[in-house]
Scaffold this motif. Structure first.
Motif, PDB file in Angstrom:
ATOM      1  N   GLN A   5      16.295 -28.921 -99.528  1.00 35.03           N
ATOM      2  CA  GLN A   5      17.479 -29.611 -99.005  1.00 35.03           C
ATOM      3  C   GLN A   5      18.645 -28.652 -98.781  1.00 35.03           C
ATOM      4  O   GLN A   5      19.546 -28.918 -97.984  1.00 35.03           O
ATOM      5  N   TRP A   6      18.642 -27.494 -99.485  1.00 38.34           N
ATOM      6  CA  TRP A   6      19.764 -26.568 -99.369  1.00 38.34           C
ATOM      7  C   TRP A   6      19.847 -25.898 -98.001  1.00 38.34           C
ATOM      8  O   TRP A   6      20.899 -25.382 -97.618  1.00 38.34           O
ATOM      9  N   THR A  12      22.000 -28.531 -96.653  1.00 35.14           N
ATOM     10  CA  THR A  12      23.222 -28.699 -97.433  1.00 35.14           C
ATOM     11  C   THR A  12      24.139 -27.484 -97.356  1.00 35.14           C
ATOM     12  O   THR A  12      25.368 -27.630 -97.298  1.00 35.14           O
ATOM     13  N   TYR A  20      28.986 -32.586-101.287  1.00 30.54           N
ATOM     14  CA  TYR A  20      27.881 -32.300-102.197  1.00 30.54           C
ATOM     15  C   TYR A  20      27.569 -33.507-103.070  1.00 30.54           C
ATOM     16  O   TYR A  20      26.414 -33.756-103.437  1.00 30.54           O
ATOM     17  N   THR A  63      25.313 -35.666-101.066  1.00 31.81           N
ATOM     18  CA  THR A  63      24.012 -34.996-100.939  1.00 31.81           C
ATOM     19  C   THR A  63      23.239 -35.075-102.252  1.00 31.81           C
ATOM     20  O   THR A  63      22.035 -35.326-102.264  1.00 31.81           O
ATOM     21  N   HIS A  64      23.934 -34.872-103.370  1.00 31.52           N
ATOM     22  CA  HIS A  64      23.305 -34.933-104.690  1.00 31.52           C
ATOM     23  C   HIS A  64      22.850 -36.352-105.006  1.00 31.52           C
ATOM     24  O   HIS A  64      21.792 -36.555-105.622  1.00 31.52           O
ATOM     25  N   GLU A 101      21.738 -38.517-102.964  1.00 29.86           N
ATOM     26  CA  GLU A 101      20.510 -38.808-102.229  1.00 29.86           C
ATOM     27  C   GLU A 101      19.273 -38.344-102.983  1.00 29.86           C
ATOM     28  O   GLU A 101      18.242 -39.026-103.012  1.00 29.86           O
ATOM     29  N   SER A 102      19.369 -37.172-103.641  1.00 31.38           N
ATOM     30  CA  SER A 102      18.200 -36.616-104.326  1.00 31.38           C
ATOM     31  C   SER A 102      18.104 -37.043-105.788  1.00 31.38           C
ATOM     32  O   SER A 102      17.000 -37.201-106.318  1.00 31.38           O
ATOM     33  N   THR A 132      26.353 -36.334-110.107  1.00 34.54           N
ATOM     34  CA  THR A 132      26.869 -37.075-108.942  1.00 34.54           C
ATOM     35  C   THR A 132      28.230 -37.686-109.260  1.00 34.54           C
ATOM     36  O   THR A 132      29.191 -37.525-108.495  1.00 34.54           O
ATOM     37  N   ALA A 147      27.366 -36.737 -93.880  1.00 35.39           N
ATOM     38  CA  ALA A 147      26.847 -36.571 -95.246  1.00 35.39           C
ATOM     39  C   ALA A 147      26.702 -37.919 -95.939  1.00 35.39           C
ATOM     40  O   ALA A 147      25.701 -38.202 -96.599  1.00 35.39           O
ATOM     41  N   THR A 181      23.730 -40.035 -94.226  1.00 33.80           N
ATOM     42  CA  THR A 181      22.382 -39.591 -94.611  1.00 33.80           C
ATOM     43  C   THR A 181      22.061 -40.023 -96.033  1.00 33.80           C
ATOM     44  O   THR A 181      20.975 -40.531 -96.311  1.00 33.80           O
ATOM     45  N   ALA A 182      23.022 -39.812 -96.955  1.00 35.08           N
ATOM     46  CA  ALA A 182      22.774 -40.129 -98.365  1.00 35.08           C
ATOM     47  C   ALA A 182      22.756 -41.628 -98.634  1.00 35.08           C
ATOM     48  O   ALA A 182      21.825 -42.151 -99.252  1.00 35.08           O
TER      49      ALA A 182
END
Length: 511
Positions: free
Chosen positions: A60-61, A64, A227, A230-231, A233-234, A242, A420, A423-424
């Protein structure tokens, strides 16, 4: 005063004659490169991951690293453009982006790839606000401005889909490395052309001292925000990291606002965002991007995994959306912008896009491309193209020339943060609905592969309902906050940062 204004305006006209349209070509080329780079790498990522030995955890980076550097440094990039000169910042950003793309294409390992993506984000944060602010100070006639922003709006809206097509073609027929190398000729052509063609108005720079605390607080705050999503999401919304990132972002951005209200030469003058029309544009545009970015992701997976499309066929399946955006932006938005109030283009535009999104809530495994996906994409494209065009123009409309860079950066910031979040947020909603569907249908399922496909599509459909609501909210904001009349041409006084007032003919809004 009017004779002085017109005489001085003529003297500082940034791009006389046909040079304005040549300038637009190079600015548009650069904008296309930046926008498509947000999606072109997505299709190439599986191949790049395999070649470079990037772990699933670090995959993902690749996305990201670009998003964090780009989103975090946009306000700084906009201020640099105002301070250093938009043309110089634009050309520097292009050459830097080309060098970073060459590094990414030549990457031999994970670290080199991630470093190249971060560098792309840094230079993208320089050139994106410089491009939009150059457009704002170059096109001052209302009708010409409408045409120019029509083209720019189509690219800003449709560039992501173009990236999917180009990414699929390059990955399937050449090599994933070409998704990076393709930027080099784009960047060099745009930089050389801009150097010789673009003429910036004299006295439009903001030479005030750089607001270092503002730079630090805004960069850290935006990086934490991007971030955080993004965090999420994972690792999930309840994860301690998060939550910590969101709290840090709120504290840093609040401190940034307090700082900007007190310092003599703020990075982001609060007058830029406090004006209700610009504030309405930033909010509604950010919401629309949330809906669109999530959709790009879902349709890409749906077409490739459920329908079995190749990367190239998937890319071409997005063509109706691109056609709709170009039509909405250049044929509807540009033609009506000088005749009707912006909210009467933006509000209905978001509603038409919402209608297209509403059609996609009917998605299932057997959905026909011709009867469902094609009309839905056309409506989405037409609506977003019609709305994007006046939004891009209004974001810098009537702004003082010294603030053009940072006002342009706010447009890009709303897009990056929206991307961002989209997507998340939508991916998390889809994943939760998919898991719940499998749990409730597993007992009676005889075909596990079919169940997984049904669950996946069910998840997408659930998330798309949220996207419909988000577009409805964007339309509501456009109708209520944006209250200007149709754009008209006029003159305002722009004070340069050295305290000298220069009469520059820029658009104002007729109430």
């Amino acid at each position: 005063m009017s004779e002085t204004v017109q005489a001085t305006a003529a003297k500082v006209d940034p791009a006389p004659g046909n040079n304005r349209w040549k300038a637009l070509a190079f600015i548009a080329l650069a904008q296309l490169m930046v926008v498509l780079d947000a999606t072109i790498v997505n299709i190439a990522l599986p191949s790049a991951q395999q070649d470079l030995g990037i772990s699933d955890g670090n995959r993902q980076w690749v996305i990201t690293a670009y998003a964090l550097a780009f989103g975090g440094l946009l306000l700084f990039g906009g201020r640099v453009a105002d301070l250093w000169g938009r043309k110089r910042t634009f050309v520097t950003g292009l050459f830097g982006f080309a060098a970073a793309s060459a590094l990414g294409g030549a990457a031999t390992g994970e670290a080199m790839m991630l470093g190249a993506r971060a560098l792309q984000g840094v230079f993208g944060a320089l050139l994106a606000p410089a491009a939009l602010s150059l457009l704002a100070v170059t096109f001052t006639d209302a009708k010409e401005r409408a045409k120019a922003f029509g083209i720019y709006g189509a690219i800003a809206g449709g560039g992501g889909a173009v990236g999917l097509i180009l990414g699929g073609f390059l990955t399937e027929y050449l090599n994933w490395r070409w998704t990076f190398f393709v930027n080099i000729p784009f960047a060099i052509l745009a930089a050389v052309g801009a150097y010789f063609v673009i003429r910036e108005p004299e006295g439009s720079r903001n030479r005030s001292p750089l607001d270092i605390p503002g730079v630090i607080l805004s960069t850290l705050g935006l990086v934490s925000l991007v971030y955080g999503f993004t965090h999420a999401e994972s690792d999930g919304w309840g994860d301690s990291v998060t939550i910590g990132l969101f709290i840090a972002s709120a504290v840093l951005l609040a401190a940034f606002v307090v700082t900007e209200a007190k310092v003599k030469s703020p990075l982001l003058p609060l007058r830029v965002v406090a004006e209700r029309n610009r504030g309405g544009v930033y909010l509604s545009l950010g919401l629309a991007i949330i809906a669109m970015f999530g959709l790009f992701l879902f349709l890409t997976y749906y077409l490739q995994i459920v329908k079995g499309y190749s990367p190239v066929k998937t890319g071409f399946a997005f063509l109706p959306m691109i056609a709709g955006m170009i039509t909405g932006s250049t044929q509807i938005g540009a033609r009506l912008m000088t005749r009707v109030a912006p909210r009467l283009l933006m509000g209905p535009g978001f509603l038409v896009a919402g209608l297209g999104m509403l059609l996609l809530t009917q998605l299932d495994i057997g959905s026909s491309y011709a009867s469902l996906l094609l009309p839905a994409q056309l409506l989405l494209g037409l609506g977003m193209g019609t709305a994007f065009m006046p939004a891009m123009s209004l974001a810098t409309h009537g702004i003082e020339a010294r603030d053009a860079g940072v006002a342009s950066a706010m447009v890009n910031t709303s897009q990056q943060v929206g991307g961002a979040i989209g997507t998340a947020l939508l991916n998390t909603i889809a994943a939760s609905a998919t898991t719940a569907y499998v749990a409730s249908h597993a007992a009676g399922a005889t075909n596990q592969q079919l169940l997984q496909a049904q669950a996946m599509v069910h998840g997408y459909s659930n998330a798309i309902w949220w996207a419909v609501g988000i577009l409805a909210a964007a339309a509501t904001i456009a109708f209520t906050l944006i209250n200007t009349g149709r754009p008209g041409a006029g003159s305002v006084t722009a004070a340069s940062g050295d305290g000298v007032e220069d009469e520059i003919k820029v658009p104002v809004v007729a109430h």
